[in-house]
Motif scaffolding. Structure first.
Motif, PDB file in Angstrom:
ATOM      1  N   PHE A 193      17.327  29.233  32.497  1.00 45.66           N
ATOM      2  CA  PHE A 193      15.957  29.231  33.020  1.00 45.66           C
ATOM      3  C   PHE A 193      15.371  27.823  33.081  1.00 45.66           C
ATOM      4  O   PHE A 193      14.146  27.660  33.096  1.00 45.66           O
ATOM      5  N   ASN A 194      16.236  26.815  33.135  1.00 45.82           N
ATOM      6  CA  ASN A 194      15.747  25.450  33.348  1.00 45.82           C
ATOM      7  C   ASN A 194      15.032  25.358  34.697  1.00 45.82           C
ATOM      8  O   ASN A 194      15.549  25.821  35.713  1.00 45.82           O
ATOM      9  N   GLY A 195      13.850  24.758  34.693  1.00 46.69           N
ATOM     10  CA  GLY A 195      13.092  24.611  35.928  1.00 46.69           C
ATOM     11  C   GLY A 195      12.239  25.812  36.271  1.00 46.69           C
ATOM     12  O   GLY A 195      11.633  25.852  37.351  1.00 46.69           O
ATOM     13  N   LEU A 196      12.155  26.790  35.367  1.00 46.73           N
ATOM     14  CA  LEU A 196      11.387  27.999  35.670  1.00 46.73           C
ATOM     15  C   LEU A 196       9.886  27.734  35.758  1.00 46.73           C
ATOM     16  O   LEU A 196       9.199  28.265  36.645  1.00 46.73           O
ATOM     17  N   ALA A 197       9.353  26.893  34.851  1.00 48.61           N
ATOM     18  CA  ALA A 197       7.902  26.655  34.815  1.00 48.61           C
ATOM     19  C   ALA A 197       7.365  26.091  36.138  1.00 48.61           C
ATOM     20  O   ALA A 197       6.407  26.637  36.700  1.00 48.61           O
ATOM     21  N   PRO A 198       7.938  25.006  36.677  1.00 44.52           N
ATOM     22  CA  PRO A 198       7.422  24.512  37.963  1.00 44.52           C
ATOM     23  C   PRO A 198       7.649  25.495  39.101  1.00 44.52           C
ATOM     24  O   PRO A 198       6.849  25.543  40.042  1.00 44.52           O
ATOM     25  N   PHE A 201       6.150  20.948  43.489  1.00 38.78           N
ATOM     26  CA  PHE A 201       6.686  21.754  42.391  1.00 38.78           C
ATOM     27  C   PHE A 201       8.130  22.160  42.679  1.00 38.78           C
ATOM     28  O   PHE A 201       8.948  22.285  41.758  1.00 38.78           O
ATOM     29  N   HIS A 202       8.437  22.381  43.954  1.00 35.42           N
ATOM     30  CA  HIS A 202       9.811  22.716  44.344  1.00 35.42           C
ATOM     31  C   HIS A 202      10.742  21.545  44.041  1.00 35.42           C
ATOM     32  O   HIS A 202      11.855  21.750  43.532  1.00 35.42           O
ATOM     33  N   VAL A 203      10.306  20.334  44.335  1.00 36.66           N
ATOM     34  CA  VAL A 203      11.107  19.144  44.055  1.00 36.66           C
ATOM     35  C   VAL A 203      11.371  19.022  42.552  1.00 36.66           C
ATOM     36  O   VAL A 203      12.503  18.771  42.119  1.00 36.66           O
ATOM     37  N   ILE A 204      10.334  19.221  41.760  1.00 42.92           N
ATOM     38  CA  ILE A 204      10.487  19.131  40.306  1.00 42.92           C
ATOM     39  C   ILE A 204      11.430  20.218  39.784  1.00 42.92           C
ATOM     40  O   ILE A 204      12.258  19.972  38.905  1.00 42.92           O
ATOM     41  N   THR A 205      11.313  21.423  40.342  1.00 40.70           N
ATOM     42  CA  THR A 205      12.201  22.520  39.954  1.00 40.70           C
ATOM     43  C   THR A 205      13.659  22.149  40.173  1.00 40.70           C
ATOM     44  O   THR A 205      14.507  22.318  39.278  1.00 40.70           O
ATOM     45  N   TYR A 241      13.317  14.918  33.425  1.00 39.34           N
ATOM     46  CA  TYR A 241      12.250  15.828  33.860  1.00 39.34           C
ATOM     47  C   TYR A 241      12.168  16.958  32.839  1.00 39.34           C
ATOM     48  O   TYR A 241      12.922  17.919  32.883  1.00 39.34           O
ATOM     49  N   SER A 242      11.227  16.818  31.904  1.00 42.15           N
ATOM     50  CA  SER A 242      11.170  17.737  30.769  1.00 42.15           C
ATOM     51  C   SER A 242      10.012  18.717  30.824  1.00 42.15           C
ATOM     52  O   SER A 242       9.980  19.671  30.072  1.00 42.15           O
ATOM     53  N   GLY A 243       9.065  18.519  31.670  1.00 39.37           N
ATOM     54  CA  GLY A 243       7.914  19.401  31.778  1.00 39.37           C
ATOM     55  C   GLY A 243       7.196  19.168  33.088  1.00 39.37           C
ATOM     56  O   GLY A 243       7.444  18.165  33.773  1.00 39.37           O
ATOM     57  N   VAL A 244       6.309  20.070  33.444  1.00 40.13           N
ATOM     58  CA  VAL A 244       5.632  19.969  34.738  1.00 40.13           C
ATOM     59  C   VAL A 244       4.809  18.693  34.825  1.00 40.13           C
ATOM     60  O   VAL A 244       4.962  17.898  35.763  1.00 40.13           O
ATOM     61  N   PHE A 245       3.937  18.465  33.854  1.00 44.62           N
ATOM     62  CA  PHE A 245       3.044  17.300  33.922  1.00 44.62           C
ATOM     63  C   PHE A 245       3.809  15.987  33.735  1.00 44.62           C
ATOM     64  O   PHE A 245       3.555  15.004  34.437  1.00 44.62           O
ATOM     65  N   ASP A 246       4.746  15.972  32.796  1.00 50.46           N
ATOM     66  CA  ASP A 246       5.557  14.767  32.602  1.00 50.46           C
ATOM     67  C   ASP A 246       6.379  14.463  33.852  1.00 50.46           C
ATOM     68  O   ASP A 246       6.561  13.295  34.225  1.00 50.46           O
ATOM     69  N   SER A 247       6.875  15.498  34.508  1.00 46.73           N
ATOM     70  CA  SER A 247       7.674  15.311  35.718  1.00 46.73           C
ATOM     71  C   SER A 247       6.819  14.769  36.859  1.00 46.73           C
ATOM     72  O   SER A 247       7.274  13.923  37.643  1.00 46.73           O
ATOM     73  N   ILE A 248       5.586  15.243  36.959  1.00 46.88           N
ATOM     74  CA  ILE A 248       4.668  14.736  37.990  1.00 46.88           C
ATOM     75  C   ILE A 248       4.443  13.239  37.798  1.00 46.88           C
ATOM     76  O   ILE A 248       4.485  12.454  38.755  1.00 46.88           O
TER      77      ILE A 248
END
Length: 300
Positions: free
Chosen positions: A71-76, A138-142, A156-163
């Motif tokens: 489930f890596n990338g599920l949050a974004p 968000f798709h790119v981060i996923t 890329y460890s989290g949504v906000f950190d990845s942004i």
């Protein structure tokens, strides 16, 4: 509002269930083959060497990262699904509230006519395109969260950190890597599906037949599947461009050259015969003329 909330909840549930499938598909699209070919049987019972399928790949991921690794990338992706559903619903609502048809204007087109199909498809195209543009970051981060599996990175460890990471390294344009082929694929798929369904429903299905509505729904599903098959190369190119040259092993040589544009990516995949890579996760055949490198876990 209640309908939108229901769509969000249903979409989120389906996203969670389907996420491992998308995760494995993305890794295959990039070209990561962590398991060597094995001797198996094809649909006709003949012994052939095949690449590991969905379940073997999933077991490999679980062995390394545990079940949660699927489930890596599920949050974004959940963020993209939620925002996309809301934007899509609002845009459709606004277009339906307008006084005139999107295309043609004036007198409302008769339901079932070609003009009506064109109008409805145009409205849906606008709604989908708006949702795709808004949610593409968000798709790119996923995708990048997934591709980290290849090089065992934690960039890329989290949504906000990845942004913050994407903006710091690539600026605003980094959030829209791979957007153009994705939009083109969505638009072409929608038009192919609806136009083919209209032709079948108009010229191949008699309204006097029993179960007409069920048959028309079936034709819509069949044409949707056909359209997705025809436009799959756009999906593949979009996903590859989203991770290309982003600092992850899966987006750099030897997995992929650094592509200046998505057209260069398309051209390279076409020359290599890889336009359908990752399209099937079952009965995967060995690439013709390719050699498996066990140390690099890929074909060359």
């Amino acid at each position: 509002m209640a309908d939108t909330c229901g769509q969000v909840l249903l979409g989120s549930g389906l996203t969670v269930l389907s996420h491992p499938l998308m995760y494995i598909k993305v890794l295959v699209q990039v070209g990561h083959e962590p398991l060597p070919p094995t001797l198996g049987r094809n649909l006709f019972g003949r012994q052939v060497y095949q690449l590991p399928g969905l379940f073997a790949y999933a077991k490999h991921i679980i062995k390394i990262d545990g079940k949660s690794g699927l489930f890596n990338g599920l949050a974004p992706r959940l963020c993209a699904g939620t925002i996309g559903t809301i934007v899509h619903s609002r845009v459709l609502q606004k277009s339906q509230e307008s006084k005139f048809e999107v295309v043609g204007g004036g007198r409302k087109a008769e339901e079932g006519s070609l003009q009506h199909v064109v109008n409805e498809t145009t409205r849906e195209m606008i709604a989908r395109s708006c949702a795709t543009i808004v949610t593409h970051p968000f798709h790119v981060i996923t995708l990048r969260c997934m591709v980290q599996f290849i090089g065992r990175e934690a960039k890329y460890s989290g949504v906000f950190d990845s942004i913050i990471t994407v903006y710091r390294e690539e600026g605003i344009l980094g959030f829209f890597a791979g957007l153009i082929p994705r939009l083109l694929g969505d638009v072409l798929s929608l038009w192919i599906c609806n136009m083919l369904a209209h032709l079948i429903n108009t010229y191949a299905i008699d309204d006097s037949m029993s179960h007409t509505s069920e048959i028309k729904n079936c034709s819509q599903a069949v044409t949707g599947f056909l359209a997705s098959m025809l436009t799959y190369p756009f999906v593949l190119v979009s996903n590859l461009m989203a991770v290309n040259n982003c600092g992850l092993a899966g987006g750099l040589p030897p997995y992929a050259p650094i592509y200046p544009t998505w057209l260069d990516c398309w051209s390279h995949l076409s020359r290599e015969g890889n336009m359908s890579r990752g399209n099937s996760l079952f009965f995967r055949k060995l690439p013709v003329g390719k050699t498996y490198a066990i140390d690099q876990k890929r074909f060359f």
